[in-house]
Design a protein around this motif. Sequence first.
Motif, PDB file in Angstrom:
ATOM      1  N   THR A  56       0.832  -1.203   0.000  1.00 55.65           N
ATOM      2  CA  THR A  56       0.000   0.000   0.000  1.00 55.65           C
ATOM      3  C   THR A  56       0.868   1.255   0.000  1.00 55.65           C
ATOM      4  O   THR A  56       0.623   2.202  -0.762  1.00 55.65           O
ATOM      5  CB  THR A  56      -0.924   0.017   1.236  1.00 55.65           C
ATOM      6  N   SER A  57       1.903   1.254   0.832  1.00 55.79           N
ATOM      7  CA  SER A  57       2.803   2.409   0.899  1.00 55.79           C
ATOM      8  C   SER A  57       3.584   2.572  -0.398  1.00 55.79           C
ATOM      9  O   SER A  57       3.783   3.687  -0.885  1.00 55.79           O
ATOM     10  CB  SER A  57       3.772   2.242   2.078  1.00 55.79           C
ATOM     11  N   PHE A  58       4.023   1.470  -0.970  1.00 52.67           N
ATOM     12  CA  PHE A  58       4.742   1.523  -2.247  1.00 52.67           C
ATOM     13  C   PHE A  58       3.882   2.159  -3.331  1.00 52.67           C
ATOM     14  O   PHE A  58       4.320   3.042  -4.069  1.00 52.67           O
ATOM     15  CB  PHE A  58       5.151   0.105  -2.648  1.00 52.67           C
ATOM     16  N   LEU A  59       2.635   1.717  -3.424  1.00 48.33           N
ATOM     17  CA  LEU A  59       1.751   2.224  -4.469  1.00 48.33           C
ATOM     18  C   LEU A  59       1.440   3.713  -4.317  1.00 48.33           C
ATOM     19  O   LEU A  59       1.120   4.390  -5.287  1.00 48.33           O
ATOM     20  CB  LEU A  59       0.441   1.429  -4.465  1.00 48.33           C
ATOM     21  N   ALA A  60       1.538   4.226  -3.104  1.00 48.49           N
ATOM     22  CA  ALA A  60       1.187   5.620  -2.847  1.00 48.49           C
ATOM     23  C   ALA A  60       2.350   6.585  -3.057  1.00 48.49           C
ATOM     24  O   ALA A  60       2.169   7.790  -2.947  1.00 48.49           O
ATOM     25  CB  ALA A  60       0.670   5.762  -1.417  1.00 48.49           C
ATOM     26  N   GLN A  61       3.539   6.075  -3.382  1.00 44.66           N
ATOM     27  CA  GLN A  61       4.707   6.945  -3.528  1.00 44.66           C
ATOM     28  C   GLN A  61       4.695   7.687  -4.868  1.00 44.66           C
ATOM     29  O   GLN A  61       4.252   7.160  -5.886  1.00 44.66           O
ATOM     30  CB  GLN A  61       6.002   6.124  -3.425  1.00 44.66           C
ATOM     31  N   ASP A  62       5.248   8.906  -4.858  1.00 43.83           N
ATOM     32  CA  ASP A  62       5.388   9.679  -6.099  1.00 43.83           C
ATOM     33  C   ASP A  62       6.304   8.982  -7.105  1.00 43.83           C
ATOM     34  O   ASP A  62       6.116   9.092  -8.313  1.00 43.83           O
ATOM     35  CB  ASP A  62       5.975  11.062  -5.786  1.00 43.83           C
TER      36      ASP A  62
END
Length: 649
Positions: free
Chosen positions: A41-47
Amino acid sequence: MKKKIMMRTISSVLTSILMLAPLATPIHAANATTSQSTEITSFLAQDWTPKDFITSSNGKSVVTSTEFVNLLNTAADAAGYDQDIAYKSGDVVTRETAAVLLDQIIDVPYSQNLAYNDVKSSSYLPSIEVISTSGLIKGFSDSRYGYEQTLTKTDAAVIAYRLYQYLQPFNPVEASITSIQSAMETGRLTSEELVQLYLDRIEQYDDNGPKLNSIIKVNDQAISLAKELDAERSDQGSRGPLHGIPIILKDNFDTADMPTTGGSLALKDSVPADDAYQVKKLREAGAIILAKANLHEFAFGYTTTSSISGQTLNPYNLTRVPGGSSGGTGASIAASFATVGMGSDTGGSIRVPSSFNNLVGIRPTIGLSSRDGIMPLALTQDTGGPIARTVADAAAVLDATVGYDPNDVTTASSIGNIPDSYLDYLDSEGLKGARIGIVRDVFGTDSEINTVMTNAIQELKQGGATLIDNVSIPNFTQINSFGSLSAWEFKFQFNDYLTTLGDNRPYSTLSDIITTGLFDPSIAQQLKDRNNIGSLEDETYKDIVLYRTRLAQQAILKMMADNDLDALIFPTSAKQIVKIDGDQTIGDGFKLSSFTGYPTVTVPAGFTTDNMPVGMDFIGRPFSEPTLIKLAYSFEQSTQHRRTPVLTP
């Protein structure tokens, strides 16, 4: 994939990926799916996340070496790391080749010697040990790494996100002992680097910027001590939770390598012959004494002003006092100038600055921790203990500082009353089934304070505690009529302290100091009044020592027994935080611990409408620190009332 990605898209991709069992096994074993789902989830939300690197249909696909290295270099670039990973083209990436690739940009000074039985080629082992220690790719178990297993795109995404986090500069703000030790063990941080980060913050926010004026002196040897502890960690491993941890001491704790001033110009060059017992114990545990903090001169008040350093400011509002007398410690720990701090408490001096700076403070049972080498105010009431941002950090410091000291006879009572570790009582469910009494007698009439307490009481109930309201203190009027012993004992015990400084002591008696005038004018009359006490044979003094102590102890024990209570609660201060130059009073709650010698844990309880902190005290029977820590930790974890001061981000 950019930051403005729709959350339903993340959810959709994540749901599809999690259906590809066993998703997390190639990275680590225990609780893998939950951990990796959060990381995905955190990976997908990165710029910086490449668009469509991982989708609902390709999560289980094998990642190619080109895709993997490009992703790692993208993550490293986003983290500000400018060295690219070099590689030879290949079709797939195995766990051991991934370790070799990552080892190009990961520097772990304390890599573990691992006994992976499945690693067939020893040439891979150094890199595997580095990357396993770093936490980027963990083994399946202590004996199995997962040699020759290929990485999927899901695995690659998780590793890239971990690499991005790993390469971020360590942020000391609100950093806990646990997070610091984890960063050190994985190679993200050294003690030397941590010390420098804190020194930079002291320069930025104490010497400059808001100029909190919380620090009297920084330890010139802090960097060299950190280097020694880093080398020791590398050669021998860690001593324990406090290894390499910087600590700020209230400047009434003796230090053999720095002056101990009590906040007074009269003692600005007074270097004791040895460390206070608790300081010695901290050093033995591997802690670094980073600095000495300002205090209300000779610990006489609640506003923290001294002749040697002036007025300390509250980091939540520069027009307000930080509490006292350990106000320099409170302000400095709230502003993250060190990991934890130490204060002393005679009449609220750990509890009040903890409350006023949104911190946790532990005033131990008298006899649990030695007072040897702490400049005395009134030994019948004096004790020393931790001031920290979390209950866990305070408990870790308590572990290191308790125990029998032949130079403080009261500590003989600690034998048999110290658990293996106070950290064992960090139970997030600790409020369930607890019975807690509300001592309305010491609440006062301040509507702001009482509103915060009303909310805190509801939060205690929501945590599973049973609250017994308005429990009555037997003989409270009589107990409250007795004065503090600092007015009686200070002169005699302070003169004894001066004697311990040896032949090179700057002054021999309190009278000598008064003659110099080297103290803040605001305490002149207090010094003279105390110096005029002729003897401790006075009947009034004996009555306080004998009758007050007995009445107060019996009152607390009876109240708790009659109501079958685990602890009592009340606001740390019944009064709000005053402006600089104001007269700070705190009500009568402090007396319940000061007059009995029983333990108290102070925790953040909320804020007033003008955004100033309010603390709540848990007090219990003698040597009930484990119970109080359990209750305070559970309350802390369920409420999260701790906030970082906006003035020291």
